[in-house]
Motif scaffolding. Sequence first.
Motif, PDB file in Angstrom:
ATOM      1  N   SER A  64      -1.721  -7.674  -1.933  1.00 37.51           N
ATOM      2  CA  SER A  64      -2.767  -6.735  -1.536  1.00 37.51           C
ATOM      3  C   SER A  64      -3.589  -7.284  -0.371  1.00 37.51           C
ATOM      4  CB  SER A  64      -3.688  -6.439  -2.726  1.00 37.51           C
ATOM      5  OG  SER A  64      -4.736  -5.586  -2.351  1.00 37.51           O
ATOM      6  N   ARG A 117      -6.386  -4.631  -4.450  1.00 44.72           N
ATOM      7  CA  ARG A 117      -5.540  -3.863  -5.373  1.00 44.72           C
ATOM      8  C   ARG A 117      -4.544  -4.754  -6.123  1.00 44.72           C
ATOM      9  NH1 ARG A 117      -2.887   1.290  -2.671  1.00 44.72           N
ATOM     10  NH2 ARG A 117      -2.609   1.790  -4.894  1.00 44.72           N
ATOM     11  N   GLU A 121       0.831  -1.208   0.000  1.00 45.47           N
ATOM     12  CA  GLU A 121       0.000   0.000   0.000  1.00 45.47           C
ATOM     13  C   GLU A 121       0.869   1.262   0.000  1.00 45.47           C
ATOM     14  OE1 GLU A 121      -3.359   0.272  -0.133  1.00 45.47           O
ATOM     15  OE2 GLU A 121      -3.546  -1.902  -0.319  1.00 45.47           O
ATOM     16  N   GLU A 162      -4.083  -4.014  -9.865  1.00 42.70           N
ATOM     17  CA  GLU A 162      -3.425  -2.715 -10.025  1.00 42.70           C
ATOM     18  C   GLU A 162      -1.918  -2.847  -9.801  1.00 42.70           C
ATOM     19  OE1 GLU A 162      -2.994   1.417  -7.459  1.00 42.70           O
ATOM     20  OE2 GLU A 162      -4.782   0.166  -7.188  1.00 42.70           O
ATOM     21  N   PHE A 163      -1.529  -3.575  -8.763  1.00 37.55           N
ATOM     22  CA  PHE A 163      -0.109  -3.717  -8.458  1.00 37.55           C
ATOM     23  C   PHE A 163       0.625  -4.464  -9.570  1.00 37.55           C
ATOM     24  CE2 PHE A 163      -1.197  -3.642  -3.643  1.00 37.55           C
ATOM     25  CZ  PHE A 163      -1.250  -2.254  -3.680  1.00 37.55           C
TER      26      PHE A 163
END
Length: 321
Positions: free
Chosen positions: A221, A250, A188, A253-254
């Motif tokens: 995540s 996420r 994060e 996205e990562f």
Amino acid sequence: MTISSAHPETEPKWWKEATVYQIYPASFKDSNNDGWGDMKGIASKLEYIKDLGADAIWISPFYDSPQDDMGYDIANYEKVWPTYGTNEDCFALIDKTHKLGMKFITDLVINHCSSEHEWFKESRSSKTNPKRDWFFWRAPKGYDADGAPIPPNNWRSYFGGSAWTFDETTNEFYLRLFCSTQPDLNWENEDCRKAIYESAVGYWLDHGVDGFRIDVGSLYSKVVGLPDAPVIDKNTKWQASDAFTMNGPRIHEFHQEMNKFMRDRVKDGREIMTVGEMQHASDETKKLYTSASRHELSELFNFSHTDVELPSSAKTWSHLN
């Protein structure tokens, strides 16, 4: 390698038909009779591997490490473990692999690092250290009748027991889904992610690797808040955290961000292959990870087939694939 485009919707790629030979460096070939395999030993067997029909080699973690988890606890992403040789030995191995017409794939272990990594040493030094948020630190939930600190939640480590280790330096726990010396990195935190990309990915792309086998790639995540897991196994107070750590909110996205970093970093036109160890996922999630248009992973493997007929409480997995 033979690249076929027989299917009209399939774009030919070297990694789709390549035969990959996995090498466990500790036990593969010992060149100096110290009881451990090494980079020079691997180099000495490359012609043999090529003669077997392999198009690529994948070497399990060879980075500097205390070896609490046989190299999956990395203390320095940019250094070869001295027992295996020097960085120059590794660079020579990459070069020889390419001269023989093969590809070089390395392990990418970035859900966690070693507690001996400088990032973690800084993070644990004080609650106000700039790298404190690069890991998951939490105060005890309370104290038991004997005065022992109680972990922040009921998550179980994949290696058994609580997924939290208490650190007396600041009297807080840190999350480690694996062994006690493998603190989980906090994806994060954007600065943390950038450092991971630069050190663990960029450094080796700059030295010519052709791909990465991505260790526990579905765990980056975590659900914000790190809530208690549902009680599935009533025989223990420690419960599987999968609902809050695997294929998290996420995760795509990562992977897209890291994939873009790879594509932007490579300037010589070579295509980087990534294969993710994604443990368990629905078929739809697997498609999201590997859809070419999404730019996440080239391919993946998971453990669904190994859990056939096992009760949910018995489903587990390790680094051995």
